[in-house]
Design an enzyme around this catalytic site. Structure first.
Site, PDB file in Angstrom:
ATOM      1  N   THR A  60     -49.698  74.928  -3.813  1.00 46.49           N
ATOM      2  CA  THR A  60     -50.469  75.866  -2.577  1.00 46.49           C
ATOM      3  C   THR A  60     -51.538  76.734  -3.144  1.00 46.49           C
ATOM      4  O   THR A  60     -52.601  76.831  -2.616  1.00 46.49           O
ATOM      5  CB  THR A  60     -49.539  76.538  -1.796  1.00 46.49           C
ATOM      6  OG1 THR A  60     -48.650  77.554  -2.822  1.00 46.49           O
ATOM      7  CG2 THR A  60     -48.657  75.814  -0.986  1.00 46.49           C
ATOM      8  N   GLY A  66     -39.319  81.860   2.133  1.00 46.75           N
ATOM      9  CA  GLY A  66     -39.441  82.801   1.307  1.00 46.75           C
ATOM     10  C   GLY A  66     -39.094  84.157   1.912  1.00 46.75           C
ATOM     11  O   GLY A  66     -39.730  84.449   2.911  1.00 46.75           O
ATOM     12  N   HIS A  93     -38.717  47.269  28.982  1.00 42.25           N
ATOM     13  CA  HIS A  93     -37.927  47.086  30.294  1.00 42.25           C
ATOM     14  C   HIS A  93     -36.384  47.308  29.602  1.00 42.25           C
ATOM     15  O   HIS A  93     -36.003  47.350  28.539  1.00 42.25           O
ATOM     16  CB  HIS A  93     -37.955  45.954  30.911  1.00 42.25           C
ATOM     17  CG  HIS A  93     -38.311  44.587  29.969  1.00 42.25           C
ATOM     18  ND1 HIS A  93     -39.304  43.965  30.204  1.00 42.25           N
ATOM     19  CD2 HIS A  93     -37.436  44.429  28.952  1.00 42.25           C
ATOM     20  CE1 HIS A  93     -39.384  42.954  29.186  1.00 42.25           C
ATOM     21  NE2 HIS A  93     -38.283  43.351  28.440  1.00 42.25           N
TER      22      HIS A  93
END
Length: 414
Positions: free
Chosen positions: A80, A130, A312
């Protein structure tokens, strides 16, 4: 001020619905998760940078043409922090960072009052996130990533967790550049936050209202229900005689609802869908574009993605069905255990309890034969075929062909 939204990950905990689409593009209440996030912030920022990677074309194609949005490609998912660092050459001032899989109700404006801040949410299971501890004047004094129970008891009294929303000063890019990779070999944004904590520069903002980190299939349905609570009714399309519509229902142009069908809101039915006759669409259901729910089929609390056909005598409850699927007659998704305990799903090899009622998670382009039953919590991978008369009680990997081999005995009567 600009914003960076992290959208490059593959979302493996949400397989099979993320096998062919990035997690931020999972449709919730008729639009991608990422679109909900953009709508929350677009009036408060000048530019929005989407850091894309896995199946990036699906994000780029969908948002291409929005003058406020630019795309940054993260070729390798190296964490990140690395994803945020990709935006360094584009951003000159302070900026927002948001995870591309977080749904939140709180107003983003409060973040703008701080130089560096992290959004916090109060949860019952902090060990999955976290955990953050606040000190005087809402300053963050500690952060522990996914602690075990002993660590929580010994180090924390907090059930506040990192909610995946940040306001940061530009110098954080320098911090990120100087970080060493974590044990996973990644540059972690949380390590940069720890540097801010060490210098008493990070504040915590507790979010108000709904918050959801979309990490597991039941999170998708929870967020879907949250947005559906707030829709306003709007009926378009071709509605035949003897159709019953109650509650808040959105039916877009190009939809056909055949006679004697019942729709109970909140429900969203997207353009090109074909419903009925005698179909029963129950609350908290979204039918995406060009779906087909046919004669005497019932859909409840589910997301049915584009171009999927449930023709169906079928039942789909509390389930997520991918795009381009085709269900044979009398395909049933079971959604409740006899013991009334939470339904268990296999998440990356670990059995995890979900919620009391949960059906199936079906990938894209899955076909079922007649009289197929799927037990609660079962997942079926994309491009699979399940033959007639099968009871599916275990997960099916993608590209599988499942069938039951019965011997048909034929004898003369005399």
């Amino acid at each position: 001020m600009d914003a960076v939204i992290l959208c490059a990950g593959s979302g493996t905990r949400l397989y099979p619905i993320t096998e062919n689409r990035p997690k931020p593009m999972i449709p919730i209440a008729g639009k991608p998760i990422l679109e909900h996030i953009i709508e929350k912030i677009e009036n408060h920022v000048e530019k929005i940078y989407l850091v894309v990677g896995f199946e990036k074309e699906k994000i780029i194609d969908y948002f291409y043409g929005n003058e406020k949005i630019e795309f940054i490609v993260q070729e390798k998912q190296l964490g990140t922090g690395h994803a945020v660092l990709m935006a360094k050459n584009y951003i000159k001032g302070d900026f927002l960072v948001l995870n591309g899989d977080v749904i939140f109700e709180s107003d983003i404006l409060e973040f703008l009052n701080y130089e560096n801040a992290v959004g916090l949410s109060k949860v019952d299971n902090p060990e999955n996130f976290g955990v953050i501890e606040l000190g005087y004047d809402n300053k963050v004094i500690n952060l522990l990533e996914k602690p075990n129970e002993d660590e929580i008891k010994s180090k924390f009294t907090s059930n506040l967790i990192n909610a995946g929303i940040y306001k940061l000063e530009n110098f954080v890019f320098e911090i990120l550049e100087n970080l060493l990779p974590s044990e996973r070999g990644e540059i972690e944004l949380t390590d940069a936050l720890k540097k801010l904590i060490e210098s008493s520069k990070l504040y915590g903002i507790e979010l108000n209202g709904y918050w959801n980190d979309i990490g597991r299939p039941w999170d998708v349905l929870s967020a879907n229900n949250y947005f559906l609570k707030n829709i306003m009714p709007k009926i378009s399309g071709n509605i035949e005689n003897n159709v019953t519509i109650t509650g808040n229902v959105i039916i877009e142009e190009g939809v056909t609802v055949k006679s004697n069908s019942v729709i109970e809101g909140p429900v969203i039915i997207k353009s090109g869908a074909f419903i009925g006759p005698l179909a029963y669409i129950r609350p908290n259901t979204v039918l995406m574009e060009d779906t087909f729910v046919g004669n005497s089929s019932e859909i409840k609390g589910s997301i049915i993605m584009k171009n999927t056909k449930i023709p169906h005598l079928s039942y789909v409850g509390d389930s997520i069905i991918g795009s381009d699927c085709n269900f044979g007659c009398n395909t049933i998704t079971a959604n409740l255990r006899f013991d009334d305990e939470p339904v268990t799903l296999n998440i990356k090899g670990t059995k995890v309890k979900s919620v009391r009622k949960f059906g199936a998670v079906i990938g894209d382009n899955v076909k079922t034969g007649i009289q197929v039953s799927l037990m609660p919590g079962v997942k079926v991978g994309s491009n699979s075929i399940i033959g007639a008369n099968c009871l599916v009680d275990k997960d099916i990997e993608k590209e599988s062909f499942v069938y039951k081999k019965d011997e048909l005995i034929i004898k003369k009567r005399n």
